[in-house]
Design a protein around this motif. Structure first.
Motif, short mmCIF file in Angstrom:
data_model
loop_
_atom_site.label_atom_id
_atom_site.label_comp_id
_atom_site.label_asym_id
_atom_site.label_seq_id
_atom_site.Cartn_x
_atom_site.Cartn_y
_atom_site.Cartn_z
N THR A 71 -1.13 2.71 -18.87
CA THR A 71 0.09 2.11 -18.75
C THR A 71 0.78 1.26 -19.65
O THR A 71 1.83 1.31 -19.83
CB THR A 71 -0.13 1.00 -17.45
OG1 THR A 71 -0.72 1.60 -16.29
CG2 THR A 71 0.83 0.11 -16.86
N VAL A 72 -0.18 0.78 -20.63
CA VAL A 72 0.51 -0.13 -21.81
C VAL A 72 0.98 1.17 -22.75
O VAL A 72 2.01 0.67 -23.21
CB VAL A 72 -0.82 -0.68 -22.51
CG1 VAL A 72 -0.32 -1.25 -24.01
CG2 VAL A 72 -1.39 -1.64 -21.62
N ASN A 81 4.42 2.07 -21.36
CA ASN A 81 5.46 1.01 -21.44
C ASN A 81 5.97 0.76 -23.08
O ASN A 81 6.93 0.59 -23.33
CB ASN A 81 5.06 -0.33 -20.90
CG ASN A 81 4.84 -0.21 -19.39
OD1 ASN A 81 5.73 0.32 -18.94
ND2 ASN A 81 4.00 -1.16 -18.83
N THR A 126 1.67 -3.02 -14.56
CA THR A 126 1.11 -3.92 -15.56
C THR A 126 0.69 -5.38 -14.87
O THR A 126 -0.48 -5.81 -15.21
CB THR A 126 1.92 -4.47 -16.85
OG1 THR A 126 2.22 -3.10 -17.42
CG2 THR A 126 1.28 -5.17 -17.76
N THR A 155 0.70 -6.21 -23.42
CA THR A 155 1.86 -5.37 -23.34
C THR A 155 3.09 -5.90 -23.53
O THR A 155 4.12 -5.26 -24.24
CB THR A 155 1.70 -5.05 -21.57
OG1 THR A 155 0.44 -4.33 -21.50
CG2 THR A 155 2.78 -4.13 -21.17
#
Length: 122
Positions: free
Chosen positions: A36-37, A40, A81, A104
């Motif tokens: 996910t990081v 992004n 996040t 993040t």
């Protein structure tokens, strides 16, 4: 008509995010949400590049709307996040939750600024 293109690009971004996230999670042995990081950060870099192309190189503003708002908006997933951070808090992994949330934020801002800076000197 631009709204239709933004919606289609957003759908494509969301599908791309799902495919990339699924592939990365299948390969990752970590319990932390690194995919996910990474998604992004990539989306923020792309948005910075697109914004710079419009601001500094006379690219069409519609490009920023369709690819930036649409695709990048669908591709990035800041709500995930937040959910990931809350899950880490529930699991009493407070340090990891802070690292994911703040990391993040920091890395996506740096990525967007880097994309913008790259197009400024390009």
């Amino acid at each position: 008509m631009i709204a239709v293109w933004v919606a289609l690009a957003g759908s494509a971004g969301a599908v791309t995010r799902f495919v990339v996230d699924s592939a990365l999670r299948a390969r990752s042995g970590s319990s932390l949400p690194w995919p996910t990081v990474l998604i992004n950060v990539i989306g923020s870099l792309l948005l910075g590049l697109l914004t710079g192309a419009v601001l500094f190189h006379d690219a069409a503003a519609e490009l920023l709307a369709v690819v930036g708002v649409g695709f990048c908006g669908g591709f990035t997933t800041f709500s995930t996040t937040s959910v990931d951070s809350v899950r880490l808090i529930v699991a009493r992994r407070y340090g990891a939750a802070c690292a994911i949330a703040l990391g993040t934020l920091a890395t996506t801002l740096i990525a967007a600024a880097a994309g913008l800076a790259l197009t400024a000197v390009w």
